[in-house]
Design a protein around this motif. Sequence first.
Motif, PDB file in Angstrom:
ATOM      1  N   HIS A 171       0.680  -1.342  -0.001  1.00 50.60           N
ATOM      2  CA  HIS A 171       0.159  -0.245  -0.231  1.00 50.60           C
ATOM      3  C   HIS A 171       0.587   0.924  -0.295  1.00 50.60           C
ATOM      4  O   HIS A 171       2.207   1.352   0.388  1.00 50.60           O
ATOM      5  CB  HIS A 171      -1.144   0.337   1.395  1.00 50.60           C
ATOM      6  N   GLY A 172      -0.029   2.022  -1.172  1.00 48.20           N
ATOM      7  CA  GLY A 172       0.584   3.688  -0.419  1.00 48.20           C
ATOM      8  C   GLY A 172      -0.497   5.244  -0.382  1.00 48.20           C
ATOM      9  O   GLY A 172      -1.104   4.269  -1.231  1.00 48.20           O
ATOM     10  N   ILE A 173       0.038   5.703  -0.260  1.00 49.98           N
ATOM     11  CA  ILE A 173      -1.089   7.033  -0.458  1.00 49.98           C
ATOM     12  C   ILE A 173      -0.262   8.630  -0.600  1.00 49.98           C
ATOM     13  O   ILE A 173       1.121   8.337  -1.220  1.00 49.98           O
ATOM     14  CB  ILE A 173      -0.721   7.229   1.196  1.00 49.98           C
ATOM     15  N   TRP A 174      -1.512   8.541  -1.491  1.00 48.67           N
ATOM     16  CA  TRP A 174      -1.003  10.713  -1.767  1.00 48.67           C
ATOM     17  C   TRP A 174      -1.850  11.124  -1.696  1.00 48.67           C
ATOM     18  O   TRP A 174      -3.139  10.752  -1.322  1.00 48.67           O
ATOM     19  CB  TRP A 174       0.001   9.945  -3.584  1.00 48.67           C
ATOM     20  N   ILE A 175      -2.071  12.696  -1.680  1.00 44.83           N
ATOM     21  CA  ILE A 175      -2.940  13.535  -2.057  1.00 44.83           C
ATOM     22  C   ILE A 175      -2.095  14.093  -3.247  1.00 44.83           C
ATOM     23  O   ILE A 175      -1.263  15.066  -3.021  1.00 44.83           O
ATOM     24  CB  ILE A 175      -2.524  14.451  -0.722  1.00 44.83           C
ATOM     25  N   PRO A 176      -2.523  14.742  -4.359  1.00 41.21           N
ATOM     26  CA  PRO A 176      -3.493  14.772  -5.344  1.00 41.21           C
ATOM     27  C   PRO A 176      -2.854  17.118  -4.849  1.00 41.21           C
ATOM     28  O   PRO A 176      -3.706  17.072  -4.159  1.00 41.21           O
ATOM     29  CB  PRO A 176      -4.728  15.116  -6.167  1.00 41.21           C
ATOM     30  N   GLU A 177      -1.488  17.064  -5.772  1.00 42.24           N
ATOM     31  CA  GLU A 177      -1.641  19.327  -5.751  1.00 42.24           C
ATOM     32  C   GLU A 177      -2.473  19.484  -5.317  1.00 42.24           C
ATOM     33  O   GLU A 177      -2.110  20.377  -4.543  1.00 42.24           O
ATOM     34  CB  GLU A 177      -0.370  19.536  -6.373  1.00 42.24           C
ATOM     35  N   ASN A 178      -3.830  19.345  -6.667  1.00 43.56           N
ATOM     36  CA  ASN A 178      -4.899  20.630  -6.178  1.00 43.56           C
ATOM     37  C   ASN A 178      -5.955  20.429  -5.249  1.00 43.56           C
ATOM     38  O   ASN A 178      -6.765  21.106  -5.337  1.00 43.56           O
ATOM     39  CB  ASN A 178      -5.711  19.626  -7.976  1.00 43.56           C
ATOM     40  N   GLU A 179      -5.629  19.288  -4.134  1.00 38.47           N
ATOM     41  CA  GLU A 179      -6.359  18.882  -2.867  1.00 38.47           C
ATOM     42  C   GLU A 179      -6.320  20.470  -2.537  1.00 38.47           C
ATOM     43  O   GLU A 179      -4.942  21.310  -2.133  1.00 38.47           O
ATOM     44  CB  GLU A 179      -5.771  18.074  -2.249  1.00 38.47           C
ATOM     45  N   THR A 180      -6.910  21.060  -1.498  1.00 32.85           N
ATOM     46  CA  THR A 180      -6.918  22.458  -0.724  1.00 32.85           C
ATOM     47  C   THR A 180      -6.716  22.321   0.686  1.00 32.85           C
ATOM     48  O   THR A 180      -6.295  22.945   1.508  1.00 32.85           O
ATOM     49  CB  THR A 180      -8.172  23.411  -1.193  1.00 32.85           C
ATOM     50  N   GLU A 181      -7.209  21.215   1.007  1.00 31.34           N
ATOM     51  CA  GLU A 181      -6.840  20.674   2.433  1.00 31.34           C
ATOM     52  C   GLU A 181      -5.774  19.628   2.795  1.00 31.34           C
ATOM     53  O   GLU A 181      -5.846  18.646   2.013  1.00 31.34           O
ATOM     54  CB  GLU A 181      -8.331  21.068   3.580  1.00 31.34           C
ATOM     55  N   ASP A 182      -5.550  19.889   4.130  1.00 33.49           N
ATOM     56  CA  ASP A 182      -4.765  18.236   4.639  1.00 33.49           C
ATOM     57  C   ASP A 182      -5.640  16.967   4.840  1.00 33.49           C
ATOM     58  O   ASP A 182      -6.858  17.024   4.533  1.00 33.49           O
ATOM     59  CB  ASP A 182      -4.182  18.183   6.051  1.00 33.49           C
ATOM     60  N   MET A 183      -5.377  15.975   4.507  1.00 35.23           N
ATOM     61  CA  MET A 183      -5.940  15.183   4.296  1.00 35.23           C
ATOM     62  C   MET A 183      -5.579  14.074   6.091  1.00 35.23           C
ATOM     63  O   MET A 183      -4.168  13.929   6.347  1.00 35.23           O
ATOM     64  CB  MET A 183      -5.516  13.637   3.854  1.00 35.23           C
ATOM     65  N   LYS A 184      -6.259  14.009   6.490  1.00 39.75           N
ATOM     66  CA  LYS A 184      -6.312  13.151   8.776  1.00 39.75           C
ATOM     67  C   LYS A 184      -6.544  11.983   8.367  1.00 39.75           C
ATOM     68  O   LYS A 184      -8.194  11.527   7.888  1.00 39.75           O
ATOM     69  CB  LYS A 184      -6.492  14.445   9.384  1.00 39.75           C
ATOM     70  N   MET A 185      -5.894  11.485   8.731  1.00 36.96           N
ATOM     71  CA  MET A 185      -6.381   9.874   9.340  1.00 36.96           C
ATOM     72  C   MET A 185      -6.139   9.146  10.686  1.00 36.96           C
ATOM     73  O   MET A 185      -4.534   9.897  11.211  1.00 36.96           O
ATOM     74  CB  MET A 185      -5.223   8.744   8.223  1.00 36.96           C
ATOM     75  N   ALA A 186      -6.889   8.928  11.096  1.00 37.73           N
ATOM     76  CA  ALA A 186      -7.117   8.029  12.347  1.00 37.73           C
ATOM     77  C   ALA A 186      -6.062   6.147  11.749  1.00 37.73           C
ATOM     78  O   ALA A 186      -6.735   5.887  10.831  1.00 37.73           O
ATOM     79  CB  ALA A 186      -8.172   7.199  13.610  1.00 37.73           C
ATOM     80  N   VAL A 187      -4.615   6.344  12.765  1.00 41.06           N
ATOM     81  CA  VAL A 187      -3.755   5.192  11.998  1.00 41.06           C
ATOM     82  C   VAL A 187      -3.698   4.150  13.406  1.00 41.06           C
ATOM     83  O   VAL A 187      -3.093   5.015  14.951  1.00 41.06           O
ATOM     84  CB  VAL A 187      -2.933   5.978  11.306  1.00 41.06           C
ATOM     85  N   CYS A 188      -3.834   2.700  13.334  1.00 37.88           N
ATOM     86  CA  CYS A 188      -3.518   2.479  14.638  1.00 37.88           C
ATOM     87  C   CYS A 188      -3.124   0.512  13.603  1.00 37.88           C
ATOM     88  O   CYS A 188      -2.917   0.700  12.617  1.00 37.88           O
ATOM     89  CB  CYS A 188      -4.417   2.093  15.332  1.00 37.88           C
ATOM     90  N   GLY A 189      -2.363  -0.249  14.245  1.00 42.57           N
ATOM     91  CA  GLY A 189      -2.208  -1.304  13.813  1.00 42.57           C
ATOM     92  C   GLY A 189      -2.372  -2.272  15.243  1.00 42.57           C
ATOM     93  O   GLY A 189      -1.454  -2.234  16.074  1.00 42.57           O
ATOM     94  N   VAL A 190      -2.384  -3.685  14.985  1.00 39.20           N
ATOM     95  CA  VAL A 190      -2.114  -4.868  15.297  1.00 39.20           C
ATOM     96  C   VAL A 190      -0.846  -6.243  14.648  1.00 39.20           C
ATOM     97  O   VAL A 190      -1.448  -6.534  14.137  1.00 39.20           O
ATOM     98  CB  VAL A 190      -3.173  -5.445  15.835  1.00 39.20           C
ATOM     99  N   THR A 191       0.139  -6.287  15.579  1.00 44.60           N
ATOM    100  CA  THR A 191       0.520  -7.220  14.983  1.00 44.60           C
ATOM    101  C   THR A 191       0.524  -8.501  15.318  1.00 44.60           C
ATOM    102  O   THR A 191      -0.131  -8.890  16.646  1.00 44.60           O
ATOM    103  CB  THR A 191       2.180  -6.610  15.476  1.00 44.60           C
ATOM    104  N   VAL A 192       0.845  -9.694  14.592  1.00 41.50           N
ATOM    105  CA  VAL A 192       0.520 -10.482  14.408  1.00 41.50           C
ATOM    106  C   VAL A 192       1.438 -11.666  14.259  1.00 41.50           C
ATOM    107  O   VAL A 192       2.084 -11.458  14.157  1.00 41.50           O
ATOM    108  CB  VAL A 192      -0.659 -11.319  13.192  1.00 41.50           C
ATOM    109  N   ASP A 193       1.448 -12.926  15.201  1.00 42.95           N
ATOM    110  CA  ASP A 193       2.472 -13.862  15.106  1.00 42.95           C
ATOM    111  C   ASP A 193       2.420 -15.090  14.043  1.00 42.95           C
ATOM    112  O   ASP A 193       2.017 -15.135  13.478  1.00 42.95           O
ATOM    113  CB  ASP A 193       2.351 -14.429  16.505  1.00 42.95           C
TER     114      ASP A 193
END
Length: 193
Positions: A171-193
């Motif tokens: 996975h990868g993430i990008w915000i187009p240059e023509n967007e006028t506001e920041d993108m905010k995301m809640a992020v969390c994760g869980v590791t598995v064995d």
Amino acid sequence: MHSINIGKRSSPPSVSSSISGQRHSQQSFHVTMSSRVNLAIATVLGMFIGAALKTSFSTPYSLSGISKNSNEMKGSVKNLADIPHRPTSHIDTQGRPITKQQLLEPFVVPQFVGYSVATFKPGQNMMPVHEHESMHEFFFVLEGRGVIQIDGVDHNVEPGTFLHMAPKEKHGIWIPENETEDMKMAVCGVTVD
């Protein structure tokens, strides 16, 4: 990868110049409350998903929220506005770090890799794609718009979009240059064995 759109932000009504700023204040309040509701939803989703993924999930808390042992760690209450922005380990192609506000440090809860709100500026990206060997990663878009690529497929995301990346999903993430506001995301994760 699983993604659902929990809510769609509608365009604000047009406001003529003769109307006072009162309607604008009401709209700003609505957007602020909507962001808080989204953050609360993301928090609860993260807790349930983490518990579901770890069959022997252990915590010093009972279901009532009271500590089982007063000698063990205690929970916390924080306000996002009080948490400073700090750089993440992800640097975009222009050398700018993605920033985050870390609400829960990694591994305070066993196998839970923390909880943060990441901020992406217009034109910023986290490419090329990457993957996690043994981590489920969860994103919930709070504000702004962007694109998340998962295993070669682009997904346009907006407030209310929830994404789950299983281990080894690129996975990868990008915000187009023509967007006028920041993108905010809640992020969390869980590791598995």
